[in-house]
Design a protein around this motif. Structure first.
Motif, PDB file in Angstrom:
ATOM      1  N   ALA A  23       0.819  -1.213   0.000  1.00  0.00           N
ATOM      2  CA  ALA A  23       0.000   0.000   0.000  1.00  0.00           C
ATOM      3  C   ALA A  23       0.855   1.266   0.000  1.00  0.00           C
ATOM      4  O   ALA A  23       0.373   2.341  -0.338  1.00  0.00           O
ATOM      5  CB  ALA A  23      -0.923   0.009   1.215  1.00  0.00           C
ATOM      6  N   GLN A  24       2.124   1.164   0.385  1.00  0.00           N
ATOM      7  CA  GLN A  24       2.988   2.342   0.468  1.00  0.00           C
ATOM      8  C   GLN A  24       3.824   2.566  -0.789  1.00  0.00           C
ATOM      9  O   GLN A  24       4.542   3.559  -0.867  1.00  0.00           O
ATOM     10  CB  GLN A  24       3.919   2.206   1.674  1.00  0.00           C
ATOM     11  CG  GLN A  24       3.181   2.218   2.991  1.00  0.00           C
ATOM     12  CD  GLN A  24       4.101   1.924   4.166  1.00  0.00           C
ATOM     13  OE1 GLN A  24       5.073   1.197   4.046  1.00  0.00           O
ATOM     14  NE2 GLN A  24       3.773   2.506   5.312  1.00  0.00           N
ATOM     15  N   LEU A  25       3.745   1.650  -1.763  1.00  0.00           N
ATOM     16  CA  LEU A  25       4.566   1.802  -2.971  1.00  0.00           C
ATOM     17  C   LEU A  25       4.342   3.145  -3.652  1.00  0.00           C
ATOM     18  O   LEU A  25       5.295   3.776  -4.092  1.00  0.00           O
ATOM     19  CB  LEU A  25       4.283   0.674  -3.965  1.00  0.00           C
ATOM     20  CG  LEU A  25       4.911  -0.673  -3.678  1.00  0.00           C
ATOM     21  CD1 LEU A  25       4.534  -1.665  -4.767  1.00  0.00           C
ATOM     22  CD2 LEU A  25       6.415  -0.570  -3.552  1.00  0.00           C
ATOM     23  N   GLY A  26       3.100   3.572  -3.741  1.00  0.00           N
ATOM     24  CA  GLY A  26       2.784   4.807  -4.452  1.00  0.00           C
ATOM     25  C   GLY A  26       2.975   6.074  -3.644  1.00  0.00           C
ATOM     26  O   GLY A  26       2.761   7.172  -4.155  1.00  0.00           O
ATOM     27  N   SER A  27       3.419   5.957  -2.398  1.00  0.00           N
ATOM     28  CA  SER A  27       3.565   7.158  -1.568  1.00  0.00           C
ATOM     29  C   SER A  27       5.032   7.536  -1.346  1.00  0.00           C
ATOM     30  O   SER A  27       5.412   7.963  -0.268  1.00  0.00           O
ATOM     31  CB  SER A  27       2.832   6.976  -0.236  1.00  0.00           C
ATOM     32  OG  SER A  27       3.276   5.813   0.414  1.00  0.00           O
ATOM     33  N   ALA A  28       5.837   7.371  -2.390  1.00  0.00           N
ATOM     34  CA  ALA A  28       7.228   7.823  -2.406  1.00  0.00           C
ATOM     35  C   ALA A  28       8.053   7.335  -1.217  1.00  0.00           C
ATOM     36  O   ALA A  28       8.621   8.142  -0.481  1.00  0.00           O
ATOM     37  CB  ALA A  28       7.299   9.336  -2.535  1.00  0.00           C
TER      38      ALA A  28
END
Length: 152
Positions: A23-28
């Protein structure tokens, strides 16, 4: 990939393997070691020393462009490959291997013509494309087609 699943992502700067929740892949996310971004929107330059680490230790598919500076078609494809990195990250890691500088990797993988694209999933080569793809959409479509053919 499940949103709560932890993935191993290799840093493009220091080559340290990091654990990142899906879930954190897209949050830099940043590297826990060097604190630099894990995703830059640019292909990662790999050499004989870093190639295996990125291909075998990370959980993301890795698309590698095998190229050389003297190769005209390689130079033609370079801007499209660069733009494709911005489109495909963080789901797919794009990397470049200069076959003149990483001769051991090129020989071991039997790279006979350049440019050659090779797609790795789970540390294993699953597809190869010899010749230039000259638009980011061609590259992205080829990758998506190859990934859709993979079991699981």
């Amino acid at each position: 990939m499940a949103a709560m699943e932890s993935l191993h992502v290799v840093c493009p700067h220091c080559h340290t393997t990091n654990r990142v929740k899906g879930a954190q892949l897209g949050s830099a996310p940043d590297c826990g070691h060097c604190k630099k971004p894990l995703f830059t929107g640019h292909p990662v330059a790999l050499d004989d020393a870093s190639f295996d680490r990125h291909v075998t230790r990370g959980d993301l598919p890795v698309l590698v462009d095998f190229w050389a500076a003297w190769c005209g078609p390689c130079r033609m494809m370079a801007p499209a490959f660069e733009a494709a990195a911005a489109q495909l990250e963080p789901r797919i890691r794009l990397a470049k291997v200069d076959t003149e500088l990483a001769q051991q990797v090129a020989a071991r993988l039997n790279i006979r013509s350049i440019p050659t694209l090779a797609l790795y999933v789970g540390g294993r080569e699953v597809a190869r494309q010899a010749g230039a793809l000259t638009s980011p959409s061609q590259i992205a479509a080829w990758v998506q087609r190859q990934l859709s053919l993979q079991p699981g």
